[in-house]
Design a protein around this motif. Sequence first.
Motif, PDB file in Angstrom:
ATOM      1  N   LYS A 192       0.809  -1.159   0.159  1.00 36.28           N
ATOM      2  CA  LYS A 192       0.046  -0.220  -0.019  1.00 36.28           C
ATOM      3  C   LYS A 192       1.044   1.359   0.067  1.00 36.28           C
ATOM      4  O   LYS A 192       1.937   0.933   0.649  1.00 36.28           O
ATOM      5  N   LYS A 193       0.435   2.268  -0.772  1.00 37.70           N
ATOM      6  CA  LYS A 193       1.173   3.337  -0.618  1.00 37.70           C
ATOM      7  C   LYS A 193       1.492   4.099   0.958  1.00 37.70           C
ATOM      8  O   LYS A 193       2.658   4.604   1.170  1.00 37.70           O
TER       9      LYS A 193
ATOM     10  N   GLU B 291      -0.565   9.923   0.853  1.00 38.60           N
ATOM     11  CA  GLU B 291      -1.282   9.203  -0.015  1.00 38.60           C
ATOM     12  C   GLU B 291      -1.925  10.273  -1.048  1.00 38.60           C
ATOM     13  O   GLU B 291      -2.254   9.855  -2.320  1.00 38.60           O
ATOM     14  N   LYS B 292      -1.805  11.540  -0.822  1.00 40.22           N
ATOM     15  CA  LYS B 292      -2.312  12.698  -1.865  1.00 40.22           C
ATOM     16  C   LYS B 292      -1.130  13.062  -2.617  1.00 40.22           C
ATOM     17  O   LYS B 292      -1.443  14.082  -3.384  1.00 40.22           O
ATOM     18  N   LEU B 293       0.016  12.704  -2.306  1.00 39.73           N
ATOM     19  CA  LEU B 293       1.255  13.472  -3.154  1.00 39.73           C
ATOM     20  C   LEU B 293       1.472  12.946  -4.516  1.00 39.73           C
ATOM     21  O   LEU B 293       1.074  11.614  -4.614  1.00 39.73           O
ATOM     22  N   ASP B 294       1.918  13.506  -5.249  1.00 37.77           N
ATOM     23  CA  ASP B 294       2.267  13.238  -6.610  1.00 37.77           C
ATOM     24  C   ASP B 294       3.629  12.874  -6.558  1.00 37.77           C
ATOM     25  O   ASP B 294       4.540  13.662  -6.426  1.00 37.77           O
ATOM     26  N   LEU B 295       4.073  11.581  -7.188  1.00 35.11           N
ATOM     27  CA  LEU B 295       5.491  11.237  -6.961  1.00 35.11           C
ATOM     28  C   LEU B 295       6.073  11.297  -8.325  1.00 35.11           C
ATOM     29  O   LEU B 295       5.300  11.324  -9.341  1.00 35.11           O
TER      30      LEU B 295
END
Lengths: 238, 215
Positions: free
Chosen positions: B67-68, B211-215
């Motif tokens: 899971k992230k 969870e909401k971060l753009d990687l």
Amino acid sequence: MRDVLTVRNLTKTYPAFKLDGVSFTVAAGSITGFIGRNGAGKTTTLKSLLNLVHPDSGEVCFFGLPWAGNEETIKPRIGFASGGTDWYPRKTVGQLARQTAVFYPAWDEEAYRKYLTLFALDEGKKVRELSEGMRVKFSLLLALSHHAEFLLLDEPTSGLDPVSRDELLTVFRGLADEGVAILFSTHITSDLDKCADAITYIKNGRIVASEQKAAFIDAYGGGTLEEIMLHIEKEASL
Amino acid sequence: MKELLKKEAFFTAPKLTWIFLAFAVMALIPGYPILTGAFYICFGLFQSYQTAREANDILYTAMLPVKKTAVVRAKFAFACLIEGLAFLLSSVLTALRMTLLAHAAPYETNAMMNANVAFLGYMLLAFALFNLFFIGGFFKTAHKIGRPFLTYGIAVLLLVAVAETLHFLPGLTPLNATTFDPLQLVPFAVGAVAFPLLTVCAEKTAEKRFEKLDL
């Protein structure tokens, strides 16, 4: 054939770009080419499918399961490669492969060895010592060694020589014939002319077509995918 | 989580992070602000974030079949492992100082902090601040490490200053006794409560952010 990926209304807004209600499906055992110009939203879409980019809204289902709440079930069944491997540059191919393998219950050492030989990768070489093309191959090696049912590949053939590209397309065709679904973005549309079953075309963050390759080509009056791509993009600029 | 923790410990973290555990031995140094040992141990952990960033580890880990949010949990778990080992080592050395070495001249005349139960409480507080300000701060972006470490550095400096001052205040001298005094239980209790509380709060917040971060 059953759909292994269903994307509905995927939206992601950036200050200068919007992924706008992206919807498409990918069927089991098919190769879907994901094409569009630079900056059209291909990589953002692929990363959004895996929540590496967090979408603002929309629904992503793999194997009939929504991503939210099923991440751990879905991920082992997927292989993802985005360009070349660009992590752990000071580790060797073998070290990074062994570290990755422990996370995949279905990791197949035999398949790993087979692709290692096919891609002519040296386990003792450090990632930073690999050429761009070899990094792409290493990335694919990791994605192919755990019996993924669905391969998400972001420009898997870029940086590869024509012989390697041809070998890879043969591998893809073989995997698709075994039931593996493949979604890959590329600028080398001739690769898709050779092996794709379906085409999904994205333009300015919107899907303009998503259908079987033959139907897609017919809809634009025939020709190669490159000619159709030029037609679509030139039409927009008129 | 077990495999992720093993990856953090033996694949991602540099040897330096483990070597810096030796700073726990600073608990034996007289005439020195020994609480800075906790800072150096955290500095070793900081090194693991530097090497992880160089290796693009966050994206690699997020792409693994986990899971992230497990990426965040693994980072916190590894920090707690190092902090736990440091605390254990410091506890043994503190016990040594409070018993066999309690009346050694350098410690009895020590103007700076003595290693005792209060010191262990302060140490837990220093680790809690690291988890809160550094690791929690890191996961706002998952790549910036300078500002979170500076914030932690200021916070732990203030903690060291307060801890080194308290025992000079009237009535609080037993805080620095070379042997046990019940008053030492107060900072220990504060540390024992703050460490799990702040760590869990920081982890939950970091998970939501990541969870909401753009990687």
